[in-house]
Design an enzyme around this catalytic site. Structure first.
Site, PDB file in Angstrom:
ATOM      1  N   HIS A 142       0.598   4.169  -2.852  1.00 32.56           N
ATOM      2  CA  HIS A 142       0.141   5.549  -2.432  1.00 32.56           C
ATOM      3  C   HIS A 142       1.230   6.394  -2.730  1.00 32.56           C
ATOM      4  O   HIS A 142       1.176   7.864  -3.099  1.00 32.56           O
ATOM      5  CB  HIS A 142      -0.023   5.667  -0.874  1.00 32.56           C
ATOM      6  CG  HIS A 142      -1.681   5.182  -0.896  1.00 32.56           C
ATOM      7  ND1 HIS A 142      -2.472   5.701   0.141  1.00 32.56           N
ATOM      8  CD2 HIS A 142      -2.493   4.402  -1.578  1.00 32.56           C
ATOM      9  CE1 HIS A 142      -3.867   5.225   0.227  1.00 32.56           C
ATOM     10  NE2 HIS A 142      -3.789   4.340  -1.111  1.00 32.56           N
ATOM     11  N   ARG A 193       0.897  -1.199  -0.109  1.00 35.83           N
ATOM     12  CA  ARG A 193      -0.054  -0.034   0.000  1.00 35.83           C
ATOM     13  C   ARG A 193       1.094   1.302  -0.089  1.00 35.83           C
ATOM     14  O   ARG A 193       0.595   2.363  -0.720  1.00 35.83           O
ATOM     15  CB  ARG A 193      -1.167  -0.005   1.322  1.00 35.83           C
ATOM     16  CG  ARG A 193      -2.065   1.088   1.143  1.00 35.83           C
ATOM     17  CD  ARG A 193      -3.285   0.637   2.196  1.00 35.83           C
ATOM     18  NE  ARG A 193      -4.327   1.660   1.633  1.00 35.83           N
ATOM     19  CZ  ARG A 193      -4.854   2.570   2.344  1.00 35.83           C
ATOM     20  NH1 ARG A 193      -4.269   2.950   3.510  1.00 35.83           N
ATOM     21  NH2 ARG A 193      -5.741   3.270   1.583  1.00 35.83           N
ATOM     22  N   TRP A 195     -10.557  -8.516   2.502  1.00 35.84           N
ATOM     23  CA  TRP A 195     -11.297  -9.036   1.219  1.00 35.84           C
ATOM     24  C   TRP A 195     -11.287 -10.523   1.298  1.00 35.84           C
ATOM     25  O   TRP A 195     -12.381 -11.121   0.401  1.00 35.84           O
ATOM     26  CB  TRP A 195     -10.525  -8.173   0.036  1.00 35.84           C
ATOM     27  CG  TRP A 195     -10.817  -6.740   0.183  1.00 35.84           C
ATOM     28  CD1 TRP A 195     -11.599  -5.994  -0.646  1.00 35.84           C
ATOM     29  CD2 TRP A 195      -9.865  -5.819   0.749  1.00 35.84           C
ATOM     30  NE1 TRP A 195     -11.530  -4.647  -0.553  1.00 35.84           N
ATOM     31  CE2 TRP A 195     -10.413  -4.386   0.239  1.00 35.84           C
ATOM     32  CE3 TRP A 195      -8.802  -5.798   1.414  1.00 35.84           C
ATOM     33  CZ2 TRP A 195      -9.940  -3.433   0.748  1.00 35.84           C
ATOM     34  CZ3 TRP A 195      -8.317  -4.746   1.688  1.00 35.84           C
ATOM     35  CH2 TRP A 195      -8.711  -3.519   1.360  1.00 35.84           C
TER      36      TRP A 195
HETATM   37 ZN1  ZEM Z   1      -6.188  -0.206  -1.798  1.00 37.86          ZN
HETATM   38  N1  ZEM Z   1      -7.244   0.457  -0.021  1.00 37.86           N
HETATM   39  N2  ZEM Z   1      -7.408   1.032  -2.740  1.00 37.86           N
HETATM   40  N3  ZEM Z   1      -5.185  -0.705  -3.262  1.00 37.86           N
HETATM   41  N4  ZEM Z   1      -5.058  -1.245  -0.485  1.00 37.86           N
HETATM   42  C1  ZEM Z   1      -7.082  -0.157   1.346  1.00 37.86           C
HETATM   43  C2  ZEM Z   1      -6.030  -1.163   1.820  1.00 37.86           C
HETATM   44  C3  ZEM Z   1      -5.088  -1.644   0.719  1.00 37.86           C
HETATM   45  C4  ZEM Z   1      -8.851   1.758  -2.293  1.00 37.86           C
HETATM   46  C5  ZEM Z   1      -8.851   1.902  -0.970  1.00 37.86           C
HETATM   47  O1  ZEM Z   1      -9.731   3.241  -0.358  1.00 37.86           O
HETATM   48  C6  ZEM Z   1      -8.090   1.241   0.086  1.00 37.86           C
HETATM   49  C7  ZEM Z   1      -5.661  -0.110  -4.706  1.00 37.86           C
HETATM   50  C8  ZEM Z   1      -6.765   0.477  -4.924  1.00 37.86           C
HETATM   51  C9  ZEM Z   1      -7.601   1.170  -4.217  1.00 37.86           C
HETATM   52  C10 ZEM Z   1      -4.149  -2.036  -0.986  1.00 37.86           C
HETATM   53  C11 ZEM Z   1      -3.433  -1.847  -2.493  1.00 37.86           C
HETATM   54  C12 ZEM Z   1      -3.824  -1.408  -3.379  1.00 37.86           C
HETATM   55  C13 ZEM Z   1      -7.751   0.348   2.188  1.00 37.86           C
HETATM   56  C14 ZEM Z   1      -7.721   0.070   3.791  1.00 37.86           C
HETATM   57  C15 ZEM Z   1      -8.663   1.140   1.668  1.00 37.86           C
HETATM   58  C16 ZEM Z   1      -9.956   2.036   2.348  1.00 37.86           C
HETATM   59  C17 ZEM Z   1      -6.876   0.857   4.367  1.00 37.86           C
HETATM   60  C18 ZEM Z   1      -6.759   0.738   5.890  1.00 37.86           C
HETATM   61  O2  ZEM Z   1      -7.960   0.957   6.756  1.00 37.86           O
HETATM   62  O3  ZEM Z   1      -5.833   0.249   6.405  1.00 37.86           O
HETATM   63  C19 ZEM Z   1      -9.448   2.295  -3.418  1.00 37.86           C
HETATM   64  C20 ZEM Z   1     -10.600   2.996  -3.425  1.00 37.86           C
HETATM   65  C21 ZEM Z   1      -8.794   1.838  -4.530  1.00 37.86           C
HETATM   66  C22 ZEM Z   1      -9.279   1.979  -5.985  1.00 37.86           C
HETATM   67  C23 ZEM Z   1      -9.325   1.081  -7.041  1.00 37.86           C
HETATM   68  C24 ZEM Z   1      -4.491  -0.454  -5.454  1.00 37.86           C
HETATM   69  C25 ZEM Z   1      -4.599  -0.181  -6.964  1.00 37.86           C
HETATM   70  C26 ZEM Z   1      -3.507  -1.079  -4.695  1.00 37.86           C
HETATM   71  C27 ZEM Z   1      -2.455  -1.609  -5.176  1.00 37.86           C
HETATM   72  C28 ZEM Z   1      -1.704  -1.910  -6.390  1.00 37.86           C
HETATM   73  C29 ZEM Z   1      -3.385  -2.882  -0.133  1.00 37.86           C
HETATM   74  C30 ZEM Z   1      -2.220  -3.872  -0.274  1.00 37.86           C
HETATM   75  C31 ZEM Z   1      -4.321  -2.421   1.019  1.00 37.86           C
HETATM   76  C32 ZEM Z   1      -4.192  -3.406   2.615  1.00 37.86           C
HETATM   77  C33 ZEM Z   1      -3.255  -2.575   3.400  1.00 37.86           C
HETATM   78  C34 ZEM Z   1      -3.353  -3.279   4.663  1.00 37.86           C
HETATM   79  O4  ZEM Z   1      -2.686  -2.354   5.680  1.00 37.86           O
HETATM   80  O5  ZEM Z   1      -3.490  -4.239   4.736  1.00 37.86           O
END
Ligand code: ZEM
Length: 292
Positions: free
Chosen positions: A51, A47, A190
């Site tokens: 970001h 993540r 998920w």
């Molecule tokens: Zn995420 N993501 N993401 N994401 N994401 C979260 C967690 C993780 C969106 C999003 O709002 C959120 C992509 C795309 C998008 C990962 C990777 C990628 C979380 C939870 C949210 C709310 C955060 C928390 O509470 O800790 C949205 C709206 C997306 C639009 C499509 C893409 C592209 C990613 C990588 C290629 C990963 C690995 C996590 C898990 C993080 C963790 O701490 O476990």
């Protein structure tokens, strides 16, 4: 100081073996520090890399992984980046041990290491990112908002230069990790295997029945069967939108295709706005995963 100094200039020029040492250090830390979340810092490292990269704007060429501007307060404090200090702190001892690597190259290397160590596809790595100062921080609002739908996804990812297929392939990263109430406000993982790269996210999107979760938190879905898994409104947009759904179906059926497309699109994401030397194009390196 490990590594090789250039004979002529005396400047340290890291080679593939030096990047492999950094990789191995991160991989060892991942194995060692297994008492976090679902047993791995891997997802939060992915993540962080996402970001750092996802702020890219193709019109102005601003944002992207070249800069690591999330180190500074305005960007680090953006709501979307809540909790990522955990990932940056995890990498602090690695930066201390290998001071020659830039933060921007380190964060992307860590994302690649995490994906590979979590049994994902091999991701080619090209170093060359430079850290920028606080003035290069991007404005808030460039990363996606999970409470929105298909138009928002196309707007945000289109600004980075991604099409429908790429949006769906990138979203498969949500096989990993979880939402935290004290970060995004959302809650839960998920998939049932949040520390392994799989195509489970797509299978669950199609095969589970998803209901609105009844709670005081932000609007999200829960699976009808176990009530332990979750989907964000943006995740569900991938099955309510016909053009997106075609790709969800392909990736649910064929994990090999997902791995291939995910590797390609994550490479593109991690290199957005990075000025690699046009003449050499720097041959990408393959960093070896730990045998485990
Ligand atoms: Zn995420 N993501 N993401 N994401 N994401 C979260 C967690 C993780 C969106 C999003 O709002 C959120 C992509 C795309 C998008 C990962 C990777 C990628 C979380 C939870 C949210 C709310 C955060 C928390 O509470 O800790 C949205 C709206 C997306 C639009 C499509 C893409 C592209 C990613 C990588 C290629 C990963 C690995 C996590 C898990 C993080 C963790 O701490 O476990």
């Amino acid at each position: 100081f490990s590594g090789s100094a250039s004979e002529t200039t005396g400047v340290f020029v890291p080679k593939q073996e030096d990047y492999q040492k950094v990789y191995n250090e991160i991989a060892a830390l991942l194995q060692d520090k297994d008492d976090y979340d679902d047993g791995s810092y891997g997802p939060v490292l992915v993540r962080l890399a996402w970001h750092a990269s996802g702020t890219y704007d193709k019109e102005t060429g601003t944002g992207g992984s070249n800069g690591a501007t999330m180190r500074f307060q305005p960007e680090g404090d953006h709501g979307a980046n809540a909790g990522l200090v955990t990932a940056r702190d995890f990498l602090a001892p690695v930066k201390a041990k290998f001071p020659w690597i830039t933060y921007s190259d380190l964060w992307i290397l860590a994302g690649i290491c995490a994906i590979q160590e979590m049994q994902g596809p091999t991701i080619p790595y090209r170093p060359g990112r430079m850290d920028k100062d606080i003035a290069a921080c991007t404005p808030d609002g460039r990363l996606p908002d999970a409470s929105q739908g298909n138009k928002h996804l196309r707007g945000i990812f289109g600004r980075m230069g991604f099409n429908d297929q790429e949006i769906v392939a990138l979203s498969g990263a949500h096989a990993l990790g979880r939402c935290h109430t004290d970060r995004s406000g959302f809650d839960g993982p998920w998939t049932f295997s949040p520390t392994v790269v799989t195509n489970e996210y797509y299978k669950l999107l199609l095969n589970e029945k998803w209901n609105w979760k009844k709670w005081n938190g932000p609007k999200q879905y829960e699976d009808k069967t176990s009530k332990t898994l979750m989907m964000l409104p943006t995740d569900m947009a991938l099955v309510s939108d016909k053009a997106f759904k075609q790709w969800v179906e392909k990736y649910a059926k064929d994990e090999g295709l997902f791995f291939k497309d995910f590797a390609a699109v994550i490479t593109k994401l991690f290199e957005l706005g990075v000025p690699f030397d046009e003449t050499t194009q720097q041959t990408p390196m393959t960093l070896k995963p730990t045998a485990n």
